[in-house]
Design a protein around this motif. Structure first.
Motif, short mmCIF file in Angstrom:
data_model
loop_
_atom_site.label_atom_id
_atom_site.label_comp_id
_atom_site.label_asym_id
_atom_site.label_seq_id
_atom_site.Cartn_x
_atom_site.Cartn_y
_atom_site.Cartn_z
N GLU A 14 5.32 37.36 -24.14
CA GLU A 14 4.25 36.55 -23.53
C GLU A 14 3.11 37.40 -22.99
O GLU A 14 2.03 36.89 -22.70
CB GLU A 14 4.85 35.68 -22.42
N ASP A 15 3.34 38.71 -22.86
CA ASP A 15 2.38 39.62 -22.22
C ASP A 15 1.57 40.35 -23.30
O ASP A 15 2.11 41.15 -24.05
CB ASP A 15 3.15 40.62 -21.36
N PRO A 16 0.25 40.10 -23.37
CA PRO A 16 -0.56 40.76 -24.41
C PRO A 16 -0.63 42.27 -24.25
O PRO A 16 -1.00 42.97 -25.19
CB PRO A 16 -1.95 40.13 -24.23
N GLU A 17 -0.26 42.80 -23.08
CA GLU A 17 -0.28 44.25 -22.87
C GLU A 17 1.03 44.91 -23.28
O GLU A 17 1.12 46.14 -23.30
CB GLU A 17 -0.56 44.55 -21.39
N TRP A 18 2.03 44.11 -23.60
CA TRP A 18 3.33 44.67 -23.96
C TRP A 18 3.40 44.94 -25.45
O TRP A 18 2.85 44.21 -26.26
CB TRP A 18 4.44 43.69 -23.58
N ILE B 112 7.68 32.47 -40.04
CA ILE B 112 6.78 33.58 -39.74
C ILE B 112 7.25 34.84 -40.46
O ILE B 112 6.46 35.55 -41.11
CB ILE B 112 6.72 33.83 -38.22
N ILE B 113 8.53 35.13 -40.35
CA ILE B 113 9.08 36.32 -41.01
C ILE B 113 8.86 36.24 -42.52
O ILE B 113 8.45 37.22 -43.16
CB ILE B 113 10.59 36.45 -40.68
N GLU C 260 16.27 44.04 -32.00
CA GLU C 260 16.76 42.71 -31.67
C GLU C 260 15.84 42.13 -30.60
O GLU C 260 15.74 42.69 -29.51
CB GLU C 260 18.20 42.77 -31.18
N PHE C 261 15.17 41.03 -30.92
CA PHE C 261 14.23 40.39 -30.00
C PHE C 261 14.86 39.13 -29.41
O PHE C 261 15.31 38.25 -30.16
CB PHE C 261 12.96 39.96 -30.72
N GLU C 262 14.88 38.99 -28.10
CA GLU C 262 15.35 37.78 -27.44
C GLU C 262 14.15 37.02 -26.88
O GLU C 262 13.32 37.59 -26.18
CB GLU C 262 16.33 38.13 -26.31
N PHE C 263 14.09 35.73 -27.17
CA PHE C 263 12.94 34.92 -26.75
C PHE C 263 13.31 33.44 -26.82
O PHE C 263 14.38 33.06 -27.33
CB PHE C 263 11.74 35.19 -27.67
N THR C 264 12.41 32.60 -26.36
CA THR C 264 12.53 31.16 -26.57
C THR C 264 11.12 30.61 -26.75
O THR C 264 10.15 31.36 -26.75
CB THR C 264 13.27 30.48 -25.38
N GLY C 265 10.99 29.31 -26.95
CA GLY C 265 9.68 28.71 -27.13
C GLY C 265 9.24 28.53 -28.56
O GLY C 265 8.30 27.80 -28.85
N VAL C 266 9.89 29.22 -29.50
CA VAL C 266 9.63 29.07 -30.93
C VAL C 266 10.97 28.81 -31.60
O VAL C 266 11.89 29.62 -31.45
CB VAL C 266 8.97 30.32 -31.54
N VAL D 104 5.39 40.52 -33.78
CA VAL D 104 5.15 40.30 -32.35
C VAL D 104 3.86 39.49 -32.14
O VAL D 104 3.82 38.54 -31.35
CB VAL D 104 5.08 41.64 -31.60
N ASP D 105 2.80 39.85 -32.86
CA ASP D 105 1.52 39.14 -32.72
C ASP D 105 1.66 37.66 -33.09
O ASP D 105 1.14 36.78 -32.41
CB ASP D 105 0.45 39.80 -33.60
N ARG D 106 2.39 37.38 -34.17
CA ARG D 106 2.54 36.00 -34.61
C ARG D 106 3.41 35.19 -33.65
O ARG D 106 3.11 34.02 -33.36
CB ARG D 106 3.14 35.96 -36.02
N LEU D 107 4.47 35.79 -33.14
CA LEU D 107 5.29 35.09 -32.15
C LEU D 107 4.49 34.80 -30.89
O LEU D 107 4.61 33.73 -30.29
CB LEU D 107 6.53 35.93 -31.81
N ARG D 108 3.65 35.75 -30.51
CA ARG D 108 2.81 35.56 -29.33
C ARG D 108 1.81 34.44 -29.56
O ARG D 108 1.56 33.61 -28.68
CB ARG D 108 2.10 36.88 -29.00
N GLU D 109 1.22 34.38 -30.76
CA GLU D 109 0.30 33.31 -31.10
C GLU D 109 0.97 31.94 -31.04
O GLU D 109 0.35 30.94 -30.71
CB GLU D 109 -0.28 33.53 -32.50
#
Length: 335
Positions: A275-279, A39-40, A25-31, A133-138
């Motif tokens: 938001e963190d590319p290292e995560w 994306i999915i 379960e991923f929690e986020f905002t901005g998209v 994760v990569d696409r959400l980050r993009e």
């Protein structure tokens, strides 16, 4: 080892002998949800369906159904209609209710995250989620570290390898032993630490379950867990698993309305730092594998359970610091 590599747990099969699954379960905002759903769909196939202003689903993907929700029961179940009616506002009298719901969604999404709930994924397919994760980050998704008010998390739901009281107790014991190290190693965000959603287990309960002669049956394990005040807001929430095993007993002992029955552990602790590319989700999963590793080694588990009880009894000061050091050394040796 690359940060995107998922470690293999000691047991890879479920009680039926099939490959274990894991839900996320991923929690986020901005998209926005339609964009995230797109994306999915592009990654895993399926059909995007709007269920309501606050809920979407991607159905018939190659892994099953992905759900997308505004992570607030008030909005998903339209409980705000009752609240507004209580102050004399009847939404049914408005011609353009969709625009009102959109405005409410925009207002809520500044503090309430969207959530992607994956279907149960086979262990061997978990790396497919790196693509998501990569696409959400993009798309500039905002995660835990994007704002000091974002207490966003990622929940991991590993299917239990066994449904016996002994196996569940071993996982619970392993988790409480490793909890201080996991929290430090995962660098849990301060906004999440100060919320009640990922509380540690209380010391009296930890002492109770680590006693060498504590060997409860399932009924007693459930009664003790709830009797010591453990709600769904524990970093490791066992209520969904107990609901799956004995819904009548568990339901009779709790007042929770959001607990879903499922044959999984509900590990609520990790950040969701999109938001963190290292995560990476693999690093969060791999910390859980430490728990399963200790749970699977009965001699090791017994040794460290006794060591914690003894260290606490003998330490006048800095017990927490000493225990964290011991678990850190163990994790480095295992790694």
């Amino acid at each position: 080892m690359p940060k995107s590599s998922f470690n293999i747990p000691p047991s890879t099969t479920n009680p039926s002998g099939e490959e274990r699954t894991v839900g996320y379960e991923f929690e986020f905002t901005g998209v926005e949800m339609p964009e995230a759903g797109g994306i999915i769909q592009s990654l895993y196939g399926g059909k995007l369906r709007e269920i309501s202003t606050y809920e979407y689903a991607v159905e018939e993907s190659r892994f099953g159904t992905f759900k997308l929700e505004l992570d607030a029961q008030l909005f998903r179940e339209k409980k705000y209609e009752k609240v507004l009616k209580s102050v004399g506002v009847d939404l049914a009298s408005f011609k353009n209710i969709d625009s009102i719901e959109d405005a409410l969604k925009d207002l809520a999404s500044s503090v309430v995250p969207f959530e992607i709930i994956t279907p149960p994924m086979p262990l061997s397919d978990m790396d497919e989620l790196n693509l998501l994760v990569d696409r959400l980050r993009e798309m500039k998704a905002k995660g835990t570290g994007s704002s000091f008010i974002y207490a966003f998390g990622m929940h991991i739901n590993p299917e239990a390898p066994e449904l016996s009281a002994g196996s569940i107790l071993n996982h619970l014991r392993a988790y409480v032993l490793l909890d201080p190290w996991i929290r430090k190693d995962a660098a849990i965000n301060m906004s999440r630490k100060i919320t009640p959603y990922i509380n540690s287990f209380e010391e009296d309960y930890i002492d109770h379950i680590l006693q060498p002669d504590y060997q409860p049956g399932m009924d007693q394990l459930i009664r003790d867990y709830i009797g010591f005040g453990n709600s769904r807001n524990r970093a490791l929430d066992l209520l969904p698993l107990f609901m799956h095993i004995d819904d009548i007993l568990t339901s009779s002992l709790i007042e929770e309305t959001l607990t879903r029955s499922r044959p999984t552990y509900h590990y609520r602790l990790p950040n969701c730092s999109l938001e963190d590319p290292e995560w990476s989700i693999a690093s969060e999963w791999n910390r859980w594998v430490f728990v399963e590793t200790m749970a699977a080694d009965k001699k090791m588990l017994d040794r460290y359970s006794r060591a914690r009880l003894r260290l606490k009894r003998e330490s006048m000061v800095r017990f927490e610091h000493k225990w964290l050091q011991l678990m850190t050394r163990w994790a480095h040796e295992i790694h």
